[in-house]
Design an enzyme around this catalytic site. Structure first.
Site, PDB file in Angstrom:
ATOM      1  N   SER A 174       1.255  -1.076   0.081  1.00 39.24           N
ATOM      2  CA  SER A 174      -0.340  -0.014  -0.120  1.00 39.24           C
ATOM      3  C   SER A 174       0.924   1.138   0.349  1.00 39.24           C
ATOM      4  O   SER A 174       0.259   2.360  -0.211  1.00 39.24           O
ATOM      5  CB  SER A 174      -1.469  -0.178   1.556  1.00 39.24           C
ATOM      6  OG  SER A 174      -0.539  -0.242   2.409  1.00 39.24           O
ATOM      7  N   ASP A 208       5.527  -6.991   2.908  1.00 41.63           N
ATOM      8  CA  ASP A 208       4.902  -6.888   1.726  1.00 41.63           C
ATOM      9  C   ASP A 208       5.802  -7.219   0.324  1.00 41.63           C
ATOM     10  O   ASP A 208       6.471  -7.043   0.127  1.00 41.63           O
ATOM     11  CB  ASP A 208       4.405  -6.242   1.386  1.00 41.63           C
ATOM     12  CG  ASP A 208       2.607  -6.895   1.704  1.00 41.63           C
ATOM     13  OD1 ASP A 208       2.147  -8.123   1.155  1.00 41.63           O
ATOM     14  OD2 ASP A 208       1.841  -5.835   1.166  1.00 41.63           O
ATOM     15  N   LYS A 257       5.300 -11.342   3.303  1.00 42.99           N
ATOM     16  CA  LYS A 257       3.639 -11.415   3.398  1.00 42.99           C
ATOM     17  C   LYS A 257       3.200 -12.004   1.302  1.00 42.99           C
ATOM     18  O   LYS A 257       4.162 -11.016   1.017  1.00 42.99           O
ATOM     19  CB  LYS A 257       2.512 -10.638   3.608  1.00 42.99           C
ATOM     20  CG  LYS A 257       1.161 -10.778   3.211  1.00 42.99           C
ATOM     21  CD  LYS A 257       0.123  -9.772   4.276  1.00 42.99           C
ATOM     22  CE  LYS A 257       0.288  -8.051   3.660  1.00 42.99           C
ATOM     23  NZ  LYS A 257      -0.368  -8.120   2.074  1.00 42.99           N
ATOM     24  N   GLU A 267       0.467 -12.204  -1.024  1.00 41.04           N
ATOM     25  CA  GLU A 267      -1.213 -12.398  -1.363  1.00 41.04           C
ATOM     26  C   GLU A 267      -0.911 -13.648  -2.646  1.00 41.04           C
ATOM     27  O   GLU A 267      -0.964 -14.694  -2.576  1.00 41.04           O
ATOM     28  CB  GLU A 267      -1.323 -11.693  -2.427  1.00 41.04           C
ATOM     29  CG  GLU A 267      -1.480 -10.086  -1.401  1.00 41.04           C
ATOM     30  CD  GLU A 267      -1.762  -9.555  -2.147  1.00 41.04           C
ATOM     31  OE1 GLU A 267      -2.292  -8.737  -3.229  1.00 41.04           O
ATOM     32  OE2 GLU A 267      -2.253  -8.264  -2.313  1.00 41.04           O
ATOM     33  N   GLU A 312      -8.819 -10.469   4.301  1.00 45.25           N
ATOM     34  CA  GLU A 312      -9.357  -8.940   3.526  1.00 45.25           C
ATOM     35  C   GLU A 312     -10.778  -8.867   2.776  1.00 45.25           C
ATOM     36  O   GLU A 312     -10.643  -9.813   2.076  1.00 45.25           O
ATOM     37  CB  GLU A 312      -8.211  -8.048   2.641  1.00 45.25           C
ATOM     38  CG  GLU A 312      -8.155  -6.705   2.390  1.00 45.25           C
ATOM     39  CD  GLU A 312      -7.075  -5.970   1.201  1.00 45.25           C
ATOM     40  OE1 GLU A 312      -6.050  -6.282   1.706  1.00 45.25           O
ATOM     41  OE2 GLU A 312      -7.526  -5.590   0.961  1.00 45.25           O
TER      42      GLU A 312
HETATM   43  O1  KIV Z   1      -0.448  -3.414   1.422  1.00 42.04           O
HETATM   44  C1  KIV Z   1      -0.976  -3.812   2.680  1.00 42.04           C
HETATM   45  O2  KIV Z   1      -0.914  -2.429   3.086  1.00 42.04           O
HETATM   46  C2  KIV Z   1      -1.825  -5.057   2.988  1.00 42.04           C
HETATM   47  C3  KIV Z   1      -2.394  -4.460   4.372  1.00 42.04           C
HETATM   48  C4  KIV Z   1      -3.365  -5.224   4.526  1.00 42.04           C
HETATM   49  C5  KIV Z   1      -1.515  -4.734   5.441  1.00 42.04           C
HETATM   50  O3  KIV Z   1      -1.391  -5.460   2.103  1.00 42.04           O
END
Ligand code: KIV
Length: 285
Positions: A45, A83, A113, A115, A182
């Site tokens: 983000s 991320d 993290k 997705e 999410e």
């Molecule tokens: O990029 C982001 O802000 C996210 C949030 C769900 C933590 O993936």
């Protein structure tokens, strides 16, 4: 003391909520950490709230790495999770491990993290087998939102909800230590949370998750544009920033800043010596 993966997992067993926020730079990461938040995610983000880009797909490994380094420098307590940017694992999944290693070794984060996408289980297993903890992310996955019909709540019908339950279980089995849910209905998030032994961290997923995450700039009132329903704004920092800047500008224009208190002085003796040494400036009295 720095929190560990084990600490975050045992919070679920102790029925204790985990708190999580995003951060992207040193000063905010410092404030989030000092406030006692458990997990800081250097989210992609970053693209929207810091870099002014249209899509989270527009940030690459260099940007996430740069910001992860700044966040890691500031943090002494929270678990730092970077991320994985879209291009670092979804375009060429065989590059995923190398990029995850860079985020940990150069960026200083504790975990990464990823997705959900078609090959994510292979990617998760590979990274976990290399000793890097992975947080999963299912439901509305912004990096592949185009394949989900846009930025919409996921799991509103039984078929898609079943898919999410499966993805959650498969992510746990692949080795994820935690998973972000999410934009899913609260009852579906509750079902998933009860089914998993790893903690679920919700964003727009209701109150029954093991923890909650929001984008820092959203809670502070620092992000522009569309505000999703699940966002709670706890402050209007933008208004305070604007007010401070306008006061500064006005004081510079009026000459009231800088005043004596914010200026440096030289003794009269030294100043006279200097003046007398400059022919045109010689003091006459
Ligand atoms: O990029 C982001 O802000 C996210 C949030 C769900 C933590 O993936």
């Amino acid at each position: 003391m720095k929190l560990t993966i084990k600490d975050i997992r045992s919070k679920k067993n102790n029925k204790e909520k985990s708190t999580c926020l995003t951060a992207y730079d040193y000063p905010f990461a410092y404030l989030v950490d000092q406030s006692g938040i458990d997990i800081i995610i250097v989210g992609d983000s970053l693209a929207n709230v810091v870099l002014g880009l249209e899509s989270t797909k527009d940030v690459g490994i260099q940007e996430i790495l740069y910001h992860t380094k700044a966040v890691s420098r500031a943090v002494t307590h929270a678990l730092v999770i970077a991320d994985m940017p879209f291009s670092a694992y979804q375009i060429e999944p065989d590059k995923a491990l190398g990029n995850a290693k860079r985020l940990v070794e150069e960026g200083g984060c504790d975990a990464v993290k990823v997705e959900w996408f078609t090959q994510c289980l292979t990617v998760i297993k590979e990274i976990v087998n290399a000793g890097i903890p992975v947080m999963g992310h299912i439901g509305l996955t912004p990096q592949t939102a185009d394949k989900l019909g846009g930025f919409k709540v996921q799991g509103k019908d039984a078929e898609r909800a079943t898919e999410l339950l499966q993805q959650a279980k498969e992510s746990e089995d692949a080795g994820c230590f935690s998973i972000v849910l999410e934009c899913v209905p609260d009852k579906i998030a509750s079902l998933i949370t009860n089914k998993l032994s790893i903690p679920t961290i919700g964003i727009g997923a209701g109150p029954y998750c093991d923890g909650q995450v929001l984008v820092l700039h959203d809670i502070l009132g620092l992000s522009k544009g569309f505000k999703p329903k699940f966002v709670m704004q706890y402050a209007d920092v933008a208004a305070q920033v604007r007010e401070a800047i306008i006061r500064y500008k006005n004081e510079v224009l009026s000459g009231s800043f800088p005043d004596k208190a914010h200026s440096f002085s030289i003794s009269q003796e030294e100043f006279s010596k200097l003046k007398n040494s400059i022919p045109d400036e010689k003091e006459t009295h």
